[in-house]
Enzyme design. Sequence first.
Site: not given
Length: 427
Positions: A13, A16, A225
């Site tokens: 989070d 990206k 992730q």
Amino acid sequence: MPATVLVGCQWGDEGKGKIVDLLARRHDWVARFSGGPNAGHTVCIGRETFVLHLVPSGILQPKVRCVIGHGVVVDPDHLAAEIEALEDRGVAVRGRLFVSEGAHVLFPYHRWMEALAGQDVRVGTTRRGIGPAYQDKMGRQGIRMVELKDGRRLAEALDRELARVERLHRAAGRPMPEPRRRAVKEWAQRYSRFARALGPGLTDTIALLHEALARGERVLCEGSQGTFLDIDLGTYPFVTSASTAAGGATTGLGLPPRRIDRVIGISKAYATRVGNGPFPTEFGGRFGDAFRKRAMEFGATTGRPRRCGWLDLVMLRAAVRLNGLDEIHLTKLDILSGIPKLRFAVAYRIGRRAVSTPPIDAEEWSRCRPVYEEMAGWSEAIGDVREWKSLPAAARRYVERVSSFVGCPVRLVSVGSKRNAVLRPPR
């Protein structure tokens, strides 16, 4: 032409999606190397917001071609819906998106298995069957995308796997959500049609990327992730099921390490995570609740509230080392405006013992207490700032301290969700 890898430095989070969209302008290919539809990358273009789960964020740049590598677990239903939604909004996908024949397929029965086992509160799973799909992959009983091309072969594989799933449901004293024979017939037909619809887009993406690099084309490898959710390098067992660090790009796309010459790490100007697990700098009480609301820290995939805390430089320095980062892109600096005193974790303590690196053992990491360094904040809103020299002096000092402590230059700072809300510190 060498490849570039982009990874998250925290627990995901980090923003990206926006950075991939920005960097994609200077690349010919964007290739996703890990994760599944549990990863949500958000990109804001004008007044439109795109949330992508399987399709690489580079698809929003019209000249870029995209790859879903074999390190990803692919839910065909979700991917079909995502392609359709993008094309309904005017984004051309077909002919630009290529899916690895070696990627493992996430079927509805993987969600059944996750429901049968119960929600894993340790990691706050998205309940989309990601974990069971990776378990099947590692157990050498998964079904890969290439098998969708042959309806008969697919039906045989589905019958075999659903027989196993049926036995597990029977042992748990619970009925299958759908009768086995009906599921085999319907899914074999549906997913074979999906493979036909992909046509030449379902291919050997390893060869595709190697040929692109041989032609001198530029490849950006997109991670999902963050580093500390990596199945091997993260806060195990509070991790995802995939290789999320930079090394995952080589195994998840079939690129040799020597083909990668640049690794970019993305970090928020503070820290967040979802699910349980160690988080030494986590905010508590009313300040944490108020910060979450101002930062809009709710999951792009699930809408769940994220845990928030001060930036952990001990962890970020470890991410620099683990990924071999060449540079850091710092996001959401604007969220810190108006906080009078800002903090960094610069060390940990366990009892009387000082700790300078994150422990391998998550239980030991959870006992760590942060040693903070404080600095003055700034009161000005910075969302419209586009030049480094126009940032408040305190904001510049904040970024500079991050860079000096972790030993890696911050080359880009994001100060808002808009596509152009970025600025570059001087080299």
